[in-house]
Design an enzyme around this catalytic site. Structure first.
Site, PDB file in Angstrom:
ATOM      1  CG  ASP A   1      -2.304  -2.518   9.762  1.00 51.10           C
ATOM      2  OD1 ASP A   1      -1.574  -1.650   9.498  1.00 51.10           O
ATOM      3  OD2 ASP A   1      -1.878  -3.694   9.937  1.00 51.10           O
TER       4      ASP A   1
ATOM      5  NE  ARG B   1       4.417   0.119   4.115  1.00 55.45           N
ATOM      6  CZ  ARG B   1       3.469  -0.799   3.802  1.00 55.45           C
ATOM      7  NH1 ARG B   1       2.679  -0.717   2.751  1.00 55.45           N
ATOM      8  NH2 ARG B   1       3.442  -1.939   4.683  1.00 55.45           N
TER       9      ARG B   1
ATOM     10  CB  CYS C   1      -0.925  -0.083   1.276  1.00 55.08           C
ATOM     11  SG  CYS C   1      -2.081  -1.202   1.290  1.00 55.08           S
TER      12      CYS C   1
END
Ligand code: EPU
Length: 417
Positions: free
Chosen positions: A304, A121, A116
């Protein structure tokens, strides 16, 4: 184009059974290639990330037998150590083949992982860990060639308790010579699941689930079996739906302890949750109080679930504050929620959510997995019809989400447009 269409406003009643955890399964499948015999993984969710990982193992000359949710992985004839770009960047968890292939064959060629788009990241902690174990890394644009003559146990300190780096270093270290210690390791339950799998094969890992993990290298890993733990994020998503629309909604097959940061917040604001051993029953709150949440590493409130809970916050009375601290760009749902009638302002990854606002059905787009899940929640509580596009993101992470919701009374279906 496939879309999810929802007519909102239906109560949710009945039972939802939680599947195996995506973020554990996607590490367990690559971990299986360290096994020198056959490894079985039970309770693997039927999600598209699973299929991509199976394709990678097959490409490496391994065999995977799928029987419903159980996988048998045989990599005795593992040969190849090159993972092409189109598979590397299909999902985040392809990076676990770095540690696993390095540990097994001391060589891997792979590209930067996908996943995602929720902020930078980086994978620098993974790479530093491999180097500390004795590997050399050649980085050319997005391609990495990682190899070692020999891997040697060492002490590693993670600057941040990264889930991926902790697991990846563990994978590379299980067969290294001597002892590896990971300090400031991540403590998420998925890490414990992976360590148990490796220990079942004969690895010597202690301390998984704490911030100090000790790995004594072994030479051979034998036949083994593991069951994927229940998905705490999938469970949390349905619990949030239950807090808004549940009428004796039963969430089955959970580990309550993994969900306490969410459950205690919901109880605090007036949601009725009855805890049983591996289940809970939830009734929607009548007048929800506002709440403040800061995402943290486990056992704190999980990043999350930040996007899903932002939808619940639109239905609380007063201003709720949601601070995201793990990722730099995890508010992709907000513009769509505002279009649906929410009142959310974002500043520096903190959302100020004024409630209670009525939401109206709309055309929306899943910008990432958890944004997609939050739009499903919004569609379920909205007046009228919501259609969600880019649903591949959602199907990557939630097993049979449409069927599970239909079974408890939601008016939701897949449409082709
Ligand atoms: N980070 C670095 N360098 C690294 C590793 C991480 O700077 O080498 C930073 C990341 O940029 C990020 C933070 O540290 O800002 C957290 O990253 P972490 O490594 O903990 O996350 P991850 O391993 O990439 C897994 C899950 C995520 C989940 C996080 C945190 C998988 C495949 N992904 O990601 O799941 O958010 O841990 O719990 O297991 C999701 O399921 O929606 C999801 C994004």
């Amino acid at each position: 184009m496939q879309k999810i269409q929802i007519h909102g406003g239906k109560e949710l009643s009945g039972t939802i059974k939680i599947s195996g955890a995506k973020n554990a399964a996607v590490a367990l499948i690559p971990a299986a290639i360290l096994c020198d015999e056959e490894a079985s993984i039970l309770n693997v969710p039927d999600i598209t990330d699973r299929d991509a990982l199976i394709r990678i193992i097959e490409l490496l000359n391994g065999k995977v037998e799928v029987q419903e949710s159980d996988l048998k992985i045989d990599v005795r004839d593992l040969k190849n150590t090159v993972i092409p770009e189109n598979l590397s960047n299909k999902l985040r968890a392809s990076y676990y083949f770095m540690g696993a292939l390095l540990g097994r064959l001391k060589h891997v060629e792979i590209y930067f992982p996908g996943g995602c788009n929720i902020g930078k990241r980086k994978i620098d902690f993974h790479l530093k860990g491999f180097e500390a174990l004795g590997a050399t890394i050649i980085e050319d644009n997005d391609k990495y060639i990682i190899e070692a003559e020999e891997l040697k146990g060492t002490k590693i300190y993670l600057d941040f308790a990264s889930v991926g780096a902790t697991i990846n270093i563990m994978l590379a270290a299980v067969k290294a010579k001597g002892t590896t210690i990971i300090n400031n390791a991540a403590k998420e339950p998925e890490i414990v699941n992976v360590a148990s799998f490796l220990n079942n094969m004969g690895a010597k890992i202690t301390g998984a689930g704490t911030s100090k993990i000790r790995i004594e290298g072994v030479e051979y890993l034998h036949k083994s079996m593991i069951e994927v733990i229940p998905d705490r994020i999938e469970a949390g998503t349905y619990i949030i739906m239950g807090a808004l629309l549940g009428k004796d909604l039963r969430i089955e097959n959970i580990i309550v302890e993994h969900l306490m940061s969410l459950i205690s917040k919901l109880q605090e604001i007036g949601v009725d949750i009855k805890l049983e051993k591996d289940n809970l029953v939830i009734n929607h709150g009548k007048k929800l109080k506002s709440l403040n949440i800061t995402t943290l590493v486990y056992p704190g409130f999980p990043t999350d679930l930040a996007q899903p809970i932002s939808v619940l916050m639109t239905q609380c009375n007063g201003t709720s504050v949601l601070e995201e601290t793990i990722y730099s760009n995890r508010m992709g749902q907000v513009p769509y929620l505002n279009n649906m009638g929410a009142d959310i302002k974002v500043s520096n990854q903190t959302a100020y959510i004024k409630g209670k606002t009525k939401l109206y059905g709309s055309e929306v787009k899943a910008s990432d997995l958890r944004a997609g899940a939050s739009l499903v929640i919004a569609g379920l509580i909205a007046d009228g019809t919501t259609s969600i596009s880019d649903i591949d993101h959602i199907l990557r992470g939630y097993e049979h989400i449409i069927e599970k919701l239909q079974n408890v009374g939601a008016d939701i279906k897949l449409i082709n447009e």
